[in-house]
Design a protein around this motif. Structure first.
Motif: not given
Ligand code: SF4
Ligand code: SF4
Length: 437
Positions: A34-36, A47-48, A79, A81, A92
């Protein structure tokens, strides 16, 4: 995740908090889907989970940020997500905020980037400077393609994002707007910075809805930018200073006539204000008061949805594509309220496919990472088109500006529609559409 911080490192409360967050991650990787940025780039380091590893490595080894790590941190949209998806409750947001402050403290960016970020941090939170800069940006707009050619893409992006029409200023603080009829409540409304200059009609619509339903609205003396713009740039002290100003301003009202809530019409700002208690937790003079302010903060949709008997008058039953701003759906976990109140107001509300993915606005992201931001915007606009709406509604000024740049469909804030449905004027962006209905 196992960590190996020393006791000396853990004596720093920021590191201690990040260590807790890191330990919660079980590196399952659910968040990547779900990470854009991972969806667009397919790189684990974007990625996260990849970013979490990079941050762990920097913090654990007291390593300064490097030119290899910083782009991956910078490409994160904040974001959140990943927080919605994570089954382990990894916070996060606080981790990336810490990482951004670490980058700011330990990494010297190339000259152009430094200047650009300094300008953004100085100009955007200051209403007067921002207004002046919009006039300059309007005149310089034709230069955008040239700036792209010489590699100044972020400056070109800023010029493209600047509105072609600058609306007359809205109401400024301090002021009190009395309730119509019997007073049933008293709230403060954030005037803020960017939104009050480019979309003053949003707060005006919120004020009309509230006062029409018996709520007195206060624009508190001394309140201003919430600090999120500089917070996301890693400028921690400036962000905390902005938070302290607002805490002082609202505490004056809380201890005076009292407040039922502090309302915010820009969800990016709302997410930050709801986090004031955490941000100022180590400040003995502000910790308690920041917690009180954060506890009163509400997105405007949360508050309006609780109003008994919304005074709806007839409006065309337009199809509204509801775009959930990331700060609202992932940051504040508010997904139901804006749609409910739009439905109660007589609109036909449709969800946008892949609605969990960011539109690319993300505070200053669309200026600093224009290519990725554009790719996300185009994806979002294509998803919106699938529900064939008459109008798009989004609860954050950043998303409104971003999406409006890629579509002919009018984009408004939900409160503009609710105001119209309860006796207010037709939203400016809808006038042409309404004339043809
Ligand atoms: S907040 Fe999380 S989902 Fe959004 S771009 Fe950063 S790592 Fe990816
Ligand atoms: S979903 Fe949560 S626990 Fe799994 S890797 Fe991502 S952040 Fe870590």
């Amino acid at each position: 995740m196992q960590t190996s911080f020393t006791l000396a490192q853990l004596a720093d409360p920021e590191v201690a908090e990040s260590e807790k967050i890191l330990r919660a991650c079980v590196h399952c990787g659910f968040c990547t889907a779900t990470c854009p940025t991972y969806v667009l780039l397919g790189d684990e380091l974007d990625s996260p989970r990849g970013r979490i590893y990079l941050i762990k490595d920097m913090l654990e080894n007291d390593r300064p940020a490097t030119a290899e790590v910083v782009p991956h941190i910078d490409r994160c949209l904040s974001c959140l997500a990943c927080m919605t998806t994570c089954p382990s409750g990894v916070h996060y947001m606080h981790l990336i905020d810490h990482a951004r402050a670490h980058v700011e403290e330990t990494y010297r960016r190339p000259f152009v980037e430094r200047v650009l970020r300094a300008i953004i941090a100085k100009v955007l939170p200051d209403r007067k400077l921002f207004r002046l800069s919009l006039f300059a940006a309007f005149l310089a707009k034709p230069l955008a393609p040239l700036l792209d050619l010489v590699g100044l893409t972020p400056v070109a992006a800023m010029l493209r994002l600047a509105p072609t029409k600058i609306p007359p200023p809205g109401r400024v603080n301090p002021c009190v707007i009395p309730a119509e009829g019997e007073r049933r409540g008293r709230v403060a409304l954030l005037t803020g910075c960017v939104a009050s200059v480019i979309t003053p009609q949003i707060n005006e619509a919120a004020i009309r809805i509230l006062t029409r339903h018996g709520i007195e609205v206060v624009l508190a003396e001394g309140e201003g930018c919430c600090g999120s713009l500089v917070h996301h740039l890693g400028r921690k002290e400036e962000a905390l200073q902005a938070a302290r100003h607002n805490v002082d301003a609202w505490m004056g009202e809380i201890q005076g006539e009292g407040l039922d809530a502090i309302l915010v019409t820009a969800s990016g700002c709302g997410t930050t204000i709801k986090d004031y208690g955490y941000m100022l937790r180590n400040d003995p003079h502000y910790a308690e008061r920041a917690r009180m302010v954060a506890a009163l903060a509400r997105d405007v949709s949360e508050y309006i949805n609780k109003i008994n008997k919304l005074m709806v008058v007839a409006t065309p039953a337009l199809v509204v594509a509801y775009h959930g701003a990331c700060s609202l759906q992932h940051g504040q976990k508010i997904t139901r309220e804006p749609k409910e109140v739009l439905s109660k107001s007589g609109f036909v509300v449709k969800d946008v496919p892949d609605g969990h993915l960011c539109c690319g606005s993300a505070g200053t992201y669309n200026m600093l990472q224009p290519q990725l931001a554009m790719a996300l915007r185009d994806r979002k606009v294509a998803c919106i088109a699938k529900v064939a709406p008459d109008v798009i509604a989004a609860g954050n000024v950043g998303c409104i500006t971003q999406i409006a740049g890629g579509t002919e469909i009018p984009v408004v804030h939900p409160v503009e529609l609710i105001d119209w449905a309860t006796g207010g004027p037709v939203p400016g962006a809808l006038r042409r559409l309404v004339d043809t209905v």
